[in-house]
Design a protein around this motif. Structure first.
Motif, short mmCIF file in Angstrom:
data_model
loop_
_atom_site.label_atom_id
_atom_site.label_comp_id
_atom_site.label_asym_id
_atom_site.label_seq_id
_atom_site.Cartn_x
_atom_site.Cartn_y
_atom_site.Cartn_z
N TRP A 147 -6.33 7.96 -13.57
CA TRP A 147 -6.26 9.38 -13.19
C TRP A 147 -4.84 9.82 -12.84
O TRP A 147 -4.40 10.88 -13.29
N PRO A 148 -4.05 9.06 -12.06
CA PRO A 148 -2.69 9.54 -11.74
C PRO A 148 -1.78 9.67 -12.95
O PRO A 148 -0.82 10.43 -12.92
N LEU A 149 -2.07 8.94 -14.03
CA LEU A 149 -1.19 8.97 -15.19
C LEU A 149 -1.59 10.00 -16.23
O LEU A 149 -0.96 10.10 -17.28
N GLY A 174 0.78 14.53 -7.12
CA GLY A 174 -0.24 14.61 -6.07
C GLY A 174 -0.57 13.25 -5.50
O GLY A 174 -0.72 13.08 -4.28
N THR A 175 -0.68 12.23 -6.36
CA THR A 175 -0.95 10.87 -5.89
C THR A 175 0.17 10.36 -5.02
O THR A 175 -0.06 9.75 -3.97
N LEU A 191 -0.08 9.30 -1.08
CA LEU A 191 0.34 7.95 -0.70
C LEU A 191 1.41 7.99 0.39
O LEU A 191 1.37 7.21 1.36
N ALA A 192 2.37 8.91 0.28
CA ALA A 192 3.42 9.03 1.30
C ALA A 192 2.85 9.44 2.64
O ALA A 192 3.24 8.93 3.69
N VAL A 193 1.88 10.37 2.63
CA VAL A 193 1.24 10.81 3.88
C VAL A 193 0.49 9.65 4.53
O VAL A 193 0.57 9.42 5.75
N VAL A 194 -0.23 8.88 3.73
CA VAL A 194 -0.99 7.75 4.27
C VAL A 194 -0.06 6.70 4.86
O VAL A 194 -0.28 6.19 5.96
#
Length: 198
Positions: A19-21, A29-30, A34-37
């Motif tokens: 999905w991210p690709l 968005g991915t 990921l940065a927020v997590v």
């Protein structure tokens, strides 16, 4: 309905990882999620685990060992961290270095020496032995000699501040008082700044 075959599971996994690709928007968005997590984990995990150096008795507490008669006391090793500095101590003053005072007076004498017909290059050459190359090249090359009001030194230098590697000296001329800032360099004391009063 649950997935019961390996083939169905593989298709679902492939769809999730792919999905991210699918588009640049999915990839951005991915990465944001990921940065927020990761940021949240970096903030919350140290709070949940506890800060290093804290013991059951509190931070910096020294442990004590109790012993019973006939039983060897356990060896307890504790370390206390030095206190954190909250402010930088002011630099210590030093007695004035007479070489620095002499350089300040000679610099102001050369600064005030600008008779009619003197070129800026000649004036700068008179200041060169007492000035840092950086200050000479960046600030003094733009000085207009006609705007220097003084023509000679009329008083003895007065030390305003004196530290191990720098000092400020006031020198009285026939017009303004000049404050010179000097720094101790490998060749000796050199002027790094000056200001005129009045």
């Amino acid at each position: 309905m649950p997935i019961r075959t390996n083939r169905g599971r593989t298709a679902v996994y492939r769809r999730l990882w792919g999905w991210p690709l699918r588009s640049p928007r999915h990839l951005v968005g991915t990465l944001v999620v990921l940065a927020v997590v990761l940021t949240a984990l970096g903030i919350l995990l140290p709070k949940a685990i506890g800060k290093p150096g804290q013991t059951a008795n509190g931070p910096g507490a020294s442990a004590t060992a109790t012993s019973r008669p006939g039983v060897a006391a356990p060896v307890t090793v504790t370390s206390t961290l030095p206190p954190r500095l909250t402010s930088v101590p002011p630099p210590s003053s030093a007695p004035p270095d007479q070489d620095g005072v002499r350089v300040a007076k000679e610099w102001v004498t050369a600064w005030a020496n600008h008779p009619d017909g003197m070129t800026t290059e000649q004036w700068l050459n008179g200041l060169r032995p007492y000035t840092t190359e950086e200050y000479l090249a960046t600030e003094l090359t733009t000085v207009d000699l006609a705007r220097i009001p003084a023509t000679k030194v009329i008083g003895e230098p007065q030390v305003v501040t004196s530290l191990a590697g720098s000092m400020e000296v006031d020198v009285q001329t026939d017009r303004p008082k000049v404050r010179v800032t000097l720094t101790k360099t490998n060749p000796g004391w050199r002027v790094t700044k000056f200001t005129q009063a009045g």
